[in-house]
Design an enzyme around this catalytic site. Structure first.
Site, PDB file in Angstrom:
ATOM      1  N   LYS A  65       0.796  -1.231   0.000  1.00  0.00           N
ATOM      2  CA  LYS A  65       0.000   0.000   0.000  1.00  0.00           C
ATOM      3  C   LYS A  65       0.829   1.282   0.000  1.00  0.00           C
ATOM      4  CE  LYS A  65      -4.318  -1.582   2.057  1.00  0.00           C
ATOM      5  NZ  LYS A  65      -5.362  -1.252   3.037  1.00  0.00           N
ATOM      6  N   ASP A 101     -10.133   3.216   1.559  1.00  0.00           N
ATOM      7  CA  ASP A 101     -10.306   2.641   2.907  1.00  0.00           C
ATOM      8  C   ASP A 101     -11.062   3.587   3.833  1.00  0.00           C
ATOM      9  OD1 ASP A 101      -9.091   0.147   2.559  1.00  0.00           O
ATOM     10  OD2 ASP A 101      -7.095   0.966   2.922  1.00  0.00           O
ATOM     11  N   ASN A 150      -1.567   6.761  20.647  1.00  0.00           N
ATOM     12  CA  ASN A 150      -0.670   5.639  20.352  1.00  0.00           C
ATOM     13  C   ASN A 150       0.159   5.275  21.569  1.00  0.00           C
ATOM     14  OD1 ASN A 150       0.230   3.844  18.295  1.00  0.00           O
ATOM     15  ND2 ASN A 150       2.166   4.943  18.205  1.00  0.00           N
ATOM     16  N   ARG A 151       0.761   4.084  21.528  1.00  0.00           N
ATOM     17  CA  ARG A 151       1.708   3.662  22.559  1.00  0.00           C
ATOM     18  C   ARG A 151       2.955   4.519  22.446  1.00  0.00           C
ATOM     19  NH1 ARG A 151       3.274  -2.500  21.678  1.00  0.00           N
ATOM     20  NH2 ARG A 151       3.935  -1.587  19.693  1.00  0.00           N
TER      21      ARG A 151
HETATM   22  P1  ATR Z   1      -0.782  -0.903  10.175  1.00  0.00           P
HETATM   23  O1  ATR Z   1      -0.323  -0.675   8.759  1.00  0.00           O
HETATM   24  O2  ATR Z   1      -1.681  -2.086  10.372  1.00  0.00           O
HETATM   25  O3  ATR Z   1      -1.333   0.333  10.783  1.00  0.00           O
HETATM   26  P2  ATR Z   1       1.733  -0.466  11.526  1.00  0.00           P
HETATM   27  O4  ATR Z   1       2.045   0.673  10.627  1.00  0.00           O
HETATM   28  O5  ATR Z   1       2.798  -1.457  11.866  1.00  0.00           O
HETATM   29  O6  ATR Z   1       0.532  -1.347  10.985  1.00  0.00           O
HETATM   30  O7  ATR Z   1       1.141   0.159  12.878  1.00  0.00           O
HETATM   31  C1  ATR Z   1       0.718  -0.637  13.942  1.00  0.00           C
HETATM   32  C2  ATR Z   1       0.096   0.246  15.004  1.00  0.00           C
HETATM   33  O8  ATR Z   1      -0.416  -0.596  16.041  1.00  0.00           O
HETATM   34  C3  ATR Z   1       1.067   1.196  15.682  1.00  0.00           C
HETATM   35  O9  ATR Z   1       0.371   2.373  16.031  1.00  0.00           O
HETATM   36  C4  ATR Z   1       1.471   0.410  16.925  1.00  0.00           C
HETATM   37  O10 ATR Z   1       1.885   1.196  18.016  1.00  0.00           O
HETATM   38  P3  ATR Z   1       3.440   1.707  18.151  1.00  0.00           P
HETATM   39  O11 ATR Z   1       3.616   2.797  17.135  1.00  0.00           O
HETATM   40  O12 ATR Z   1       3.532   2.186  19.533  1.00  0.00           O
HETATM   41  O13 ATR Z   1       4.283   0.495  17.856  1.00  0.00           O
HETATM   42  C5  ATR Z   1       0.165  -0.224  17.284  1.00  0.00           C
HETATM   43  N1  ATR Z   1       0.337  -1.426  18.108  1.00  0.00           N
HETATM   44  C6  ATR Z   1       0.702  -2.661  17.705  1.00  0.00           C
HETATM   45  N2  ATR Z   1       0.716  -3.523  18.734  1.00  0.00           N
HETATM   46  C7  ATR Z   1       0.341  -2.816  19.839  1.00  0.00           C
HETATM   47  C8  ATR Z   1       0.155  -3.134  21.219  1.00  0.00           C
HETATM   48  N3  ATR Z   1       0.358  -4.375  21.701  1.00  0.00           N
HETATM   49  N4  ATR Z   1      -0.230  -2.134  22.054  1.00  0.00           N
HETATM   50  C9  ATR Z   1      -0.450  -0.881  21.598  1.00  0.00           C
HETATM   51  N5  ATR Z   1      -0.283  -0.517  20.305  1.00  0.00           N
HETATM   52  C10 ATR Z   1       0.096  -1.471  19.436  1.00  0.00           C
END
Ligand code: ATR
Length: 269
Positions: A65, A101, A150-151
């Site tokens: 994407k 989306d 976000n985390r």
């Molecule tokens: P996608 O394309 O599906 O959005 P990504 O770009 O890898 O995937 O992003 C994943 C998101 O899920 C991020 O915001 C990630 O938080 P971080 O930036 O802090 O890593 C969040 N995420 C994934 N696992 C998580 C968890 N266990 N707790 C909180 N946030 C999580």
């Protein structure tokens, strides 16, 4: 016959071929829609070859994407703000990149679930590609407040700054949400794919709140189970968004809008 496909890796599990076959049958159009597994380093060559072979359009799924942005002759405003492309439309000299989306998400929430976003306090959890893809279409609905949390603290700040011209997005961290309440809480993290749930403070849901997970199937369950236990009035997974984003793509390609309700009902069965 006009030919379309979803390109991804892996792609065998994709529901897009079934959805588009149902749409085509519904509007009485003959077209072919397939699923093609393409590795990241093959994407550029594949798009050139498929263009030469006369293909009309594609959907892109993981992991293409973002990478496909650089391979488009032109981009829609939606693809630019999402920083990602999920739909390619054939041009004489290449591909136009769009992103359906976010529009699919908004249609599922506002039309299918009957939950207006206008004037609502909306919280998006996660700051990856999935989160970014829905922000501009949510802003266009004029919520009272749009918070992205976000985390990792710097990602929401970066996204809010980059979309500033479209409206106000408030960047937060998950743990700082303590004491806040929202009308719509959207899980756009990838945590559910590992059976996990983001660490969140309790009592995030205002009375009547909707909890929505962009995922569907088992990946949506940790968040939706938690939301229900936390007292969210309504919960929904992202299966409706999947069908709606496909309908948006179909409309871009064919100029005809298919009905989504029967297809969503079939997938639910
Ligand atoms: P996608 O394309 O599906 O959005 P990504 O770009 O890898 O995937 O992003 C994943 C998101 O899920 C991020 O915001 C990630 O938080 P971080 O930036 O802090 O890593 C969040 N995420 C994934 N696992 C998580 C968890 N266990 N707790 C909180 N946030 C999580």
């Amino acid at each position: 016959m006009d030919r379309y496909a979803v390109l991804g890796q892996p792609v065998a599990h994709s529901k897009s071929p079934l959805i588009h076959a149902r749409f085509a049958a519904q509007v009485g159009e003959k077209l072919l829609y397939e699923a093609y597994e393409i590795a990241p380093d093959e994407l550029s060559g594949a798009l050139k070859r498929l263009h030469g072979d006369g293909w009309q359009g594609f959907n892109l799924t993981l992991p293409h994407k973002t990478a496909v942005l650089a391979l488009c002759e032109s981009l829609s405003a939606g693809a630019e703000s999402a920083g990602a492309v999920n739909t390619l439309v054939r041009l004489d000299d290449g591909w136009h990149g769009d992103n359906t989306d976010g529009a699919g998400f908004v249609r599922d929430v506002v039309i299918n679930l009957g939950v207006p976003l206008r004037g609502k306090r909306v919280l998006v959890l996660g700051a990856g590609g999935a989160a970014r893809g829905i922000l501009a279409p949510i802003l266009a609905e004029e919520p009272a407040e749009l918070v992205i949390s976000n985390r990792n603290p710097w990602k929401p700040e970066e996204i809010a700054a980059s979309l500033k011209r479209l409206g106000n997005i408030v960047p937060r961290t998950n743990l700082s949400l303590k004491g806040d309440q929202y009308d719509v809480v959207i899980n756009a993290t990838s945590a559910g794919h590992r059976g996990e749930l983001p660490r969140l403070p309790p009592q995030l849901f205002a009375p009547g709140a909707l909890a929505y997970d962009l995922n569907y199937g088992p990946a949506a369950q940790p968040f939706l189970n938690w939301a229900q236990a936390q007292g969210a009035s309504r919960i929904s997974d992202g299966l409706g968004m999947l069908v709606e984003q496909a309908a948006e793509a179909f409309t871009l390609w064919r100029g005809l809008r298919p009905e989504t309700a029967p297809v969503l009902a079939e997938l639910r069965r």
